[in-house]
Design an enzyme around this catalytic site. Structure first.
Site, PDB file in Angstrom:
ATOM      1  N   ARG A 103       1.375  12.269  -9.118  1.00  0.00           N
ATOM      2  CA  ARG A 103       1.487  13.630  -8.589  1.00  0.00           C
ATOM      3  C   ARG A 103       1.037  14.596  -9.683  1.00  0.00           C
ATOM      4  O   ARG A 103       1.594  14.590 -10.787  1.00  0.00           O
ATOM      5  CB  ARG A 103       2.945  13.911  -8.181  1.00  0.00           C
ATOM      6  N   HIS A 146       1.890  24.984  -8.866  1.00  0.00           N
ATOM      7  CA  HIS A 146       3.031  24.626  -9.712  1.00  0.00           C
ATOM      8  C   HIS A 146       3.171  25.745 -10.758  1.00  0.00           C
ATOM      9  O   HIS A 146       3.077  25.522 -11.954  1.00  0.00           O
ATOM     10  CB  HIS A 146       2.819  23.243 -10.340  1.00  0.00           C
ATOM     11  N   GLU A 191       8.593  23.875  -5.744  1.00  0.00           N
ATOM     12  CA  GLU A 191       9.857  24.570  -6.010  1.00  0.00           C
ATOM     13  C   GLU A 191       9.777  26.088  -5.849  1.00  0.00           C
ATOM     14  O   GLU A 191       9.911  26.837  -6.820  1.00  0.00           O
ATOM     15  CB  GLU A 191      10.358  24.236  -7.421  1.00  0.00           C
ATOM     16  N   ASN A 317      12.831  17.500  -5.273  1.00  0.00           N
ATOM     17  CA  ASN A 317      13.052  17.357  -6.716  1.00  0.00           C
ATOM     18  C   ASN A 317      14.545  17.507  -6.978  1.00  0.00           C
ATOM     19  O   ASN A 317      15.146  18.502  -6.565  1.00  0.00           O
ATOM     20  CB  ASN A 317      12.316  18.459  -7.496  1.00  0.00           C
ATOM     21  N   TYR A 319      17.719  17.064  -9.991  1.00  0.00           N
ATOM     22  CA  TYR A 319      18.081  16.833 -11.392  1.00  0.00           C
ATOM     23  C   TYR A 319      19.577  16.715 -11.678  1.00  0.00           C
ATOM     24  O   TYR A 319      19.994  15.860 -12.416  1.00  0.00           O
ATOM     25  CB  TYR A 319      17.466  17.930 -12.282  1.00  0.00           C
ATOM     26  N   GLU A 375      10.167  14.617  -7.824  1.00  0.00           N
ATOM     27  CA  GLU A 375      10.569  14.694  -9.235  1.00  0.00           C
ATOM     28  C   GLU A 375      12.005  14.246  -9.377  1.00  0.00           C
ATOM     29  O   GLU A 375      12.862  14.650  -8.582  1.00  0.00           O
ATOM     30  CB  GLU A 375      10.503  16.134  -9.781  1.00  0.00           C
TER      31      GLU A 375
HETATM   32  C1  FCB Z   1      11.232  21.199 -12.420  1.00  0.00           C
HETATM   33  C2  FCB Z   1       9.768  21.542 -12.530  1.00  0.00           C
HETATM   34  C3  FCB Z   1       9.011  20.668 -13.475  1.00  0.00           C
HETATM   35  C4  FCB Z   1       9.814  20.294 -14.699  1.00  0.00           C
HETATM   36  C5  FCB Z   1      11.185  19.812 -14.334  1.00  0.00           C
HETATM   37  C6  FCB Z   1      12.045  19.403 -15.503  1.00  0.00           C
HETATM   38  O1  FCB Z   1      11.953  22.322 -12.041  1.00  0.00           O
HETATM   39  O2  FCB Z   1       9.151  21.442 -11.268  1.00  0.00           O
HETATM   40  O3  FCB Z   1       7.807  21.297 -13.770  1.00  0.00           O
HETATM   41  O4  FCB Z   1       9.815  21.310 -15.593  1.00  0.00           O
HETATM   42  O5  FCB Z   1      11.851  20.783 -13.590  1.00  0.00           O
END
Ligand code: FCB
Length: 469
Positions: A103, A146, A191, A317, A319, A375
């Site tokens: 990607r 992006h 995002e 995405n 985290y 992500e």
């Molecule tokens: C996301 C972004 C990516 C990267 C990660 C850690 O928010 O899409 O570019 O910075 O976080």
């Protein structure tokens, strides 16, 4: 971060001890299915460098990172991983790890001039790159935006100006005409929450404006840009998949009190429903305007229909989670938990959040499209020692998040693939180069690439899976 370092390392070792094998999924995992795509992700401004070459125009991130105090240590993306010059070796590396998907994103200011005319040299860079990826048999997933908005568009209001959405559709038209046949999946935006909220709501990202009303209007124009681009992409490149990438956040309540439960709900409205409701239900969640009273964006007739056009896939995405309590007024406040495992970003490692959000979306949205995890990954303070990088915490992180994906699939969510963030260490926006998210280490003084242990283990799994009959 309210978190004692020894408690964190205890939590990390506890989690590692629980793993019989450091990475390989168990035999009954759906990740052994060969049609589950496993790849890696990057983004243009974070890796390319060469910001003044071959006619590239400045982006809002060039401007923002050159502004004192905006990025840690004054870092900028001017050189980054020098991928613009080293792309051939980087593709070799990707292929040698056996990664099946890549990607990447296109830098809008590299491919179009201020009059909207194509910049052939910039376009040719992506054409060469995508052709090479296809030659290597790698599935290509291309994000059009992006975050590197051309600065000349920001000078005319950026995402606060409705016209930017139409300029984006022109850009999508140019790219999909030029690159049709080399792209397996097009994502319009990465995002939009970050572009709208961090860019225009709290100012932590470019262009650095801070006003809740700006955030909701910028979001509306971003989503409109997406909606205008989808039919253009369909017309120009019918064989590819079309979608969008959203970051999602898990919010948990600090107590059972109704006020804290409501706070966790509002957290998820602000992080998830603000984007997913317009896309999948054709309406903004009204609770958002309880959180931010009086910030309703200007919406013209037909906009919500444009925004909610059907998608072939939704990129997710994920985290971390955020534990919240009521702020005593309309909203929520973060209440960081003690003694939990965290990453170099201070983000809590919480794989269950990914599973719970995905299964929740399946209940909430009856038209939920097939999902790619576009992500997921973590930053650690990785060092090369005797030629090796032992990124133990990342190995365990990836294993546990892939297990959460497997659980969501078993619970009925249609998840087709997973791109780890990131292929290599890179420019982590406001945190510059200090935060290392790669499965490949970059020595920024020499541009030497060193494959970390995590990448070796992912490669080992992919090799084993490929060899299976
Ligand atoms: C996301 C972004 C990516 C990267 C990660 C850690 O928010 O899409 O570019 O910075 O976080």
């Amino acid at each position: 971060m309210a978190n004692d370092a020894s408690a964190v390392s205890d939590a990390i070792s506890r989690n590692l001890d629980a793993l019989a094998d450091p990475f390989t999924p168990p035999a009954d995992s759906t990740l052994w299915r060969k049609n589950f795509l496993l790849g890696a992700a990057t983004a243009s401004y974070q890796i390319e460098g060469a910001v003044n070459e071959d006619g590239r125009l400045p982006s809002i991130w060039d401007t923002f990172s050159a502004t004192p105090g905006k990025v840690l240590a004054g870092d900028t993306g001017a050189v980054a991983c020098d991928h613009y010059h080293r792309w051939e070796a980087d593709v070799e590396m990707l292929a040698s790890l056996g990664l099946e998907g890549y990607r990447l994103s296109i830098a809008w200011p590299r491919v179009m001039d201020a009059a909207g005319l194509p910049n052939r040299k910039g376009l040719d860079f992506y054409k060469r790159l995508l052709n090479r990826l296809k030659e290597k048999g790698i599935t290509t997933s291309v994000t059009l935006y992006h975050w590197d908005l051309p600065q000349h568009l920001e000078d005319r209001g950026g995402w606060l100006n409705r016209d930017t959405a139409y300029r984006f559709a022109d850009y999508a038209d140019l790219m999909s005409r030029d690159l049709a046949g080399t792209v397996d999946a097009w994502a319009t935006l990465n995002e939009p929450w970050c572009s709208a909220y961090l860019g225009y709501g709290n100012g932590h990202h470019a262009p650095g404006l801070a006003n809740d009303r700006f955030a909701t209007q910028a979001m509306h124009h971003l989503l409109l840009a997406h909606g205008l681009a989808i039919p253009v992409l369909r017309a120009n490149d019918p064989a590819s998949q079309k979608g969008i990438v959203a970051n999602i956040g898990r919010g948990t309540a600090n107590s059972d009190s109704a006020a804290d439960q409501r706070a966790a709900h509002l957290f998820e409205v602000q992080h998830n429903a603000w984007i997913l409701d317009p896309l999948l239900k054709g309406a903004y969640p009204q609770d958002l305007f309880e959180l931010w009273p009086g910030t309703e964006p200007l919406v013209l007739d037909g906009d919500m229909q444009t925004i909610s056009a059907p998608l072939d896939f939704l990129g997710i995405n994920y985290y971390f989670r955020t534990n919240v309590a009521s702020d005593g007024a309309h909203g929520f406040r973060d209440v960081p938990l003690e003694g939990v495992e965290r990453t170099q970003m201070g983000w809590e490692v919480y794989p269950d959040g990914l599973r719970d959000l995905l299964t929740g979306f399946k209940r909430t949205y009856h038209n939920l499209p097939p999902i790619y995890i576009t992500e997921n990954g973590m930053a650690s303070d990785d060092r090369v020692i005797d030629g090796h990088v032992d990124d133990t915490q990342r190995i365990s992180f990836l294993k546990r998040h892939l297990a959460a994906v497997d659980q969501a699939i078993k619970a009925g969510v249609d998840i087709r693939g997973y791109f780890l963030w990131s292929l290599m260490d890179n420019f982590e926006w406001a945190f510059g180069y200090e935060r290392r998210f790669g499965v490949v280490h970059i020595d920024y003084s020499t541009q030497k690439r060193t494959v970390k242990r995590s990448a070796e283990l992912v490669a080992k799994f992919l090799k084993e899976r490929k060899a299976r009959v």
